[in-house]
Design a protein around this motif. Structure first.
Motif, PDB file in Angstrom:
ATOM      1  N   MET A 187       0.829  -1.199   0.000  1.00 35.82           N
ATOM      2  CA  MET A 187       0.000   0.000   0.000  1.00 35.82           C
ATOM      3  C   MET A 187       0.870   1.257   0.000  1.00 35.82           C
ATOM      4  N   ALA A 188       1.945   1.233   0.743  1.00 31.42           N
ATOM      5  CA  ALA A 188       2.853   2.380   0.793  1.00 31.42           C
ATOM      6  C   ALA A 188       3.481   2.629  -0.569  1.00 31.42           C
ATOM      7  N   GLN A 189       3.833   1.550  -1.283  1.00 31.10           N
ATOM      8  CA  GLN A 189       4.427   1.695  -2.613  1.00 31.10           C
ATOM      9  C   GLN A 189       3.421   2.283  -3.606  1.00 31.10           C
ATOM     10  N   VAL A 190       2.193   1.773  -3.544  1.00 28.34           N
ATOM     11  CA  VAL A 190       1.161   2.271  -4.459  1.00 28.34           C
ATOM     12  C   VAL A 190       0.833   3.736  -4.158  1.00 28.34           C
ATOM     13  N   LEU A 191       0.765   4.070  -2.871  1.00 32.69           N
ATOM     14  CA  LEU A 191       0.519   5.472  -2.501  1.00 32.69           C
ATOM     15  C   LEU A 191       1.629   6.378  -3.026  1.00 32.69           C
TER      16      LEU A 191
END
Length: 269
Positions: free
Chosen positions: A125-129
């Motif tokens: 999720m952090a990467q996609v954000l």
């Protein structure tokens, strides 16, 4: 890669816009070409849109904005600009879904919002954000027109922010925007400037921008006022070419020569 220039004149009653004809196409074409199509697009009888960036993105925002305002009788320029801002945001959202969310997660924005609420602290999720925060269409839009309150200039830029440029009275966007803005500043252009002065300043700003990468040589100029939109003819372009100079101001004879050619443009038919 382009340049679009706008300037309010005649005491806030008229706006002059100019653009080159360089077109930029993103992947898979990755092409720049100077064609025969004007980049000053009519939204309403008294309002135009100009854009810098990818042609497909610009055309999508233009067509959806036009569809959004066409049902409203005599929309004011602020309403049109706000509509364009909303369309910009929605289009950017779709592009992010296509480029990031569906390839990585197989979901749309609604699904992503649900997933983020359930697993906000995950590494994926952090990467996609991070990818979403960096996503930028690279598209800038100018809205120029005249309504019951006079002439107006607005800019719509990443991530869909709408900014009024009425107080400044001038705006330049695209890869040549900085050069054009400097030239307009040197000319000390004001909204009280005459139409002849505005035509000269905008034309010279466009010429100054041609040193920037991706700015085409062909120049289109249009005048917008309470009567509508009128593209300047070859006679005015010829005079502008004749009085082209490095210094930013015109002498009295040059102003009179250009003003004579401008008759009929203060109140377009």
């Amino acid at each position: 890669m382009t340049v679009c220039v706008g300037a309010i004149c005649e005491g806030g009653k008229v706006v002059v816009v100019s653009a080159d004809r360089m077109m930029t196409y993103g992947p898979p074409m990755n092409l720049q070409a100077e064609g025969a199509v004007r980049k000053i697009f009519q939204l309403t009888p008294q309002c135009v849109m100009l854009f810098s960036g990818s042609v497909p993105d610009g055309e999508e925002v233009f067509s959806r904005t036009k569809a959004g305002v066409i049902a409203t009788p005599h929309p004011d320029i602020k309403t049109i600009a706000t509509t364009a801002g909303g369309v910009y945001i929605a289009h950017k959202k779709r592009r992010a879904e296509e480029a990031i969310l569906r390839p990585f997660l197989g979901i749309d924005f609604a699904g992503f919002q649900t997933l983020a609420a359930q697993s906000a602290s995950s590494q994926v999720m952090a990467q996609v954000l991070g990818l979403l925060s960096q996503h930028n269409l690279g598209l800038d839009i100018m809205i120029a027109g005249v309504d019951a309150d006079g002439a107006h200039l607005h800019v719509v830029s990443h991530p869909g922010t709408v900014m009024s440029m009425d107080t400044v009275g001038t705006v330049s966007i695209g890869s040549g925007g900085m050069h054009a803005s400097i030239r307009m500043s040197l000319a000390r252009h004001k909204s009280t400037s005459s139409l002849a002065q505005a035509l000269h300043n905008v034309y010279e700003a466009k010429l100054a921008s041609e040193v920037a990468p991706g700015v085409g040589k062909v120049t289109d100029v249009a005048v917008i006022n309470g009567g509508g939109i009128k593209f300047v003819d070859d006679g005015i372009i010829q005079v502008l070419q004749e009085i082209h100079k490095d210094r930013p101001s015109l002498d009295t004879a040059e102003v009179e020569k250009l003003a004579e050619k401008c008759k009929g443009y203060q109140h377009a038919s």
